[in-house]
Motif scaffolding. Structure first.
Motif, PDB file in Angstrom:
ATOM      1  N   CYS A  74       0.837  -1.204   0.000  1.00  0.00           N
ATOM      2  CA  CYS A  74       0.000   0.000   0.000  1.00  0.00           C
ATOM      3  C   CYS A  74       0.874   1.256   0.000  1.00  0.00           C
ATOM      4  O   CYS A  74       0.617   2.224  -0.726  1.00  0.00           O
ATOM      5  CB  CYS A  74      -0.934  -0.020   1.210  1.00  0.00           C
ATOM      6  N   ARG A  78       1.057   4.190  -2.943  1.00  0.00           N
ATOM      7  CA  ARG A  78       0.864   5.614  -2.669  1.00  0.00           C
ATOM      8  C   ARG A  78       2.068   6.449  -3.134  1.00  0.00           C
ATOM      9  O   ARG A  78       1.958   7.653  -3.389  1.00  0.00           O
ATOM     10  CB  ARG A  78       0.622   5.835  -1.178  1.00  0.00           C
ATOM     11  N   VAL A  88      -7.048   0.798  -2.433  1.00  0.00           N
ATOM     12  CA  VAL A  88      -6.424  -0.436  -1.920  1.00  0.00           C
ATOM     13  C   VAL A  88      -7.281  -0.975  -0.761  1.00  0.00           C
ATOM     14  O   VAL A  88      -7.554  -0.247   0.205  1.00  0.00           O
ATOM     15  CB  VAL A  88      -4.984  -0.196  -1.433  1.00  0.00           C
ATOM     16  N   CYS A 106      -0.516   3.616   6.106  1.00  0.00           N
ATOM     17  CA  CYS A 106      -0.129   3.313   4.722  1.00  0.00           C
ATOM     18  C   CYS A 106      -1.191   3.778   3.724  1.00  0.00           C
ATOM     19  O   CYS A 106      -1.110   3.468   2.539  1.00  0.00           O
ATOM     20  CB  CYS A 106       0.166   1.829   4.567  1.00  0.00           C
ATOM     21  N   ALA A 108      -4.399   2.979   3.355  1.00  0.00           N
ATOM     22  CA  ALA A 108      -5.308   1.989   2.792  1.00  0.00           C
ATOM     23  C   ALA A 108      -6.724   2.540   2.790  1.00  0.00           C
ATOM     24  O   ALA A 108      -7.091   3.362   3.651  1.00  0.00           O
ATOM     25  CB  ALA A 108      -5.253   0.703   3.593  1.00  0.00           C
TER      26      ALA A 108
END
Length: 534
Positions: A74, A78, A88, A106, A108
């Protein structure tokens, strides 16, 4: 559900990143069934390589994978200039607060927890795609940054608020779903527990019933085994008594078998009391203690404790009395000591009464056989041996003489003028005279000798271990006693055994001597030709 997207794009494409081939194939099947185009990668590195070559609309990734996990993937997405806004979804069984913070860190977009069902998965994807559409349209707020310290770790959150809300809502929905599943599972467990309790109760009832049935079967088995043992005992005794010809041995055999057994409640003291001729005829027993037992025709049980009058000094106990019957008439009693308070069932009573009848019949058969044997070997008027008995005794003496060289002799006597006696006093008196002569002969002989009624008023004496001198002395003594006690005279002829001589030959020589005694004037003893007193 995805019609607005399908109008703008011919196909929605999804990249699945999953190291478990089984779970990847399952997810692929669900997505393709609803019109998605699906690509697969085994880990994060392979997924990044595919992203360089394609532009999927959505990434669904497992978290725990080799090479590169879901969080790292992830982060990498990005940082990618072309795919930084690519939605994601993290697919995992993890659900702790740290997992949520790592997902936010991260950037998500969503959590989907394992295990998942088809409708939940599709509803989450619809929500994700709608958020993506709003993001592309510029309708979502800008990014926000914050640092969160949790359980000794700092987490830097740099993403837009919608993504945070989506992720938190996804987590909340997952928890609600999990809670619903737990509630459903709890209800199912409660129902199963109720069913289990019911099954346990039924099993307990069945166990109790089976135990009761088993106990009944065990009791029946013990009863059958005991009955079989009792049948074997009774039939064994019946088989043996039918082979015996000695009443004393038969009674002892029965008593021994019953004393050695513990069946029918017998503890010992078995004995048989046979009735004598007077007791059988009058029905009155010499031992008055046995009189009550004699009066019945069926088995008697006395509970006790009572002392046995037949066995003084014995320990008081119960008593069993079995009548020994022949032609429905008692010929004896079988008595035994039993356990105090003994009870017998009808089958046991019938077995024992049947044994009593069998023993009674066997004893009666022995008595009748002996009577028949005696009658077949003896003269019915005088009781002396008859000619058949004479032949048997002669063969035995002949064999004995061949072995031991022991001599024996034969005396033939005839009452003088017996026809005149019958004509004068009548045949009944003649019969009485024959009976008295027979008694006189018995008194003069030893147990090894044999007196025979040879025919009419003629008698024969077979005398063992005797030579001419002894034979003559015996004959002359009998002659004198008959004259003295019965007032009659008799003529005698005698012969000593010669080697290999038959009974007929020996009788012929003695008869010739008797003939000479008659012609010499009667009332005398004559020797066979060629014999003399030495």
């Amino acid at each position: 559900m995805f019609s607005s997207w399908l109008n703008e794009h011919e196909t929605l494409s999804v990249l699945i990143v999953e190291d478990s081939q089984t779970q990847a194939n399952q997810l692929r099947y669900l997505l393709e069934k609803h019109g998605f185009a699906v690509q697969q990668a085994l880990h994060g590195k392979e997924a990044m390589a595919l992203l360089e070559q394609s532009d999927p609309h959505l990434v669904i990734s497992d978290i725990l994978m080799p090479e590169m996990d879901g969080y790292a993937l992830c982060h990498a997405i990005r940082q990618h200039p072309r795919h930084r806004d690519l939605p994601v979804v993290l697919l995992t069984s993890l659900s702790s607060a740290r997992d949520i913070l790592l997902a936010l860190e991260c950037k998500a977009d969503h959590f989907i927890t394992k295990p998942y069902n088809e409708s939940y998965l599709l509803s989450r994807m619809a929500s994700i795609l709608e958020t993506m559409r709003q993001r592309l349209s510029g309708l979502l707020p800008e990014h926000t940054e914050s640092d969160i310290f949790f359980q000794g770790e700092w987490f830097h959150i740099n993403t837009d608020r919608q993504r945070i809300l989506d992720l938190l809502m996804a987590t909340y929905e997952a928890m609600v779903l999990r809670n619903d599943e737990l509630i459903t599972t709890q209800h199912e467990l409660s129902e199963l527990n109720g069913q289990l309790q019911l099954a346990v109760a039924e099993a307990n009832d069945a166990h109790q019933q089976s135990q009761q049935i088993l106990a009944e079967l065990s009791a029946r088995d013990r009863a059958i085994r005991q009955t079989n043992e009792e049948l074997r005992l009774v039939h064994g005794i019946e088989s043996l008594v039918n082979q015996s010809r000695d009443p004393g041995a038969l009674c002892q055999l029965v008593c021994d078998r019953l004393n050695q057994s513990t069946l029918f409640g017998i503890i010992g003291g078995v004995h048989i009391r046979l009735l004598n001729e007077h007791e059988r005829n009058t029905g009155q027993l010499a031992n008055h203690h046995c009189q009550p037992c004699f009066s019945v025709r069926h088995l008697q049980l006395l509970a006790g404790p009572i002392a046995s009058e037949c066995e003084p000094g014995s320990t008081p106990a119960g008593r069993m009395v079995i009548p020994l019957l022949a032609q429905l008439q008692p010929i004896g009693l079988l008595c035994a000591q039993t356990r105090i308070g003994l009870q017998l069932d009808p089958q046991q009573r019938e077995l024992l009464e049947s044994l009593g009848r069998q023993i009674g019949m066997a004893l009666e058969n022995i008595r009748l056989f002996e009577e028949t044997r005696v009658l077949s070997l003896h003269d019915p008027l005088t009781g002396l041996a008859n000619r058949r008995h004479l032949e048997i005794a002669y063969s035995n003496l002949q064999a004995r003489t061949s072995r031991s060289q022991q001599p024996f002799g034969l005396i033939l006597l005839d009452i003088d003028h017996f026809k005149r006696f019958n004509d004068t006093y009548g045949h009944p008196e003649g019969d009485q005279l024959l009976i008295r002569v027979a008694e006189q002969l018995r008194q003069c002989l030893r147990s090894t000798d044999l007196a025979v009624r040879f025919g009419g008023e003629e008698f024969m004496l077979l005398v063992a271990d005797s030579q001419t001198e002894q034979l003559f002395a015996l004959a002359d003594r009998i002659r004198q006693l008959l004259q003295q006690d019965l007032a009659i005279t008799a003529s005698f002829g005698l012969a000593c055994y010669q080697p290999d001589e038959t009974l007929s030959q020996m009788t012929e020589r003695a008869d010739e001597a008797l003939y000479r005694a008659k012609h010499a004037g009667r009332n005398r003893v004559m020797l066979a030709q060629g014999e003399a007193i030495r």
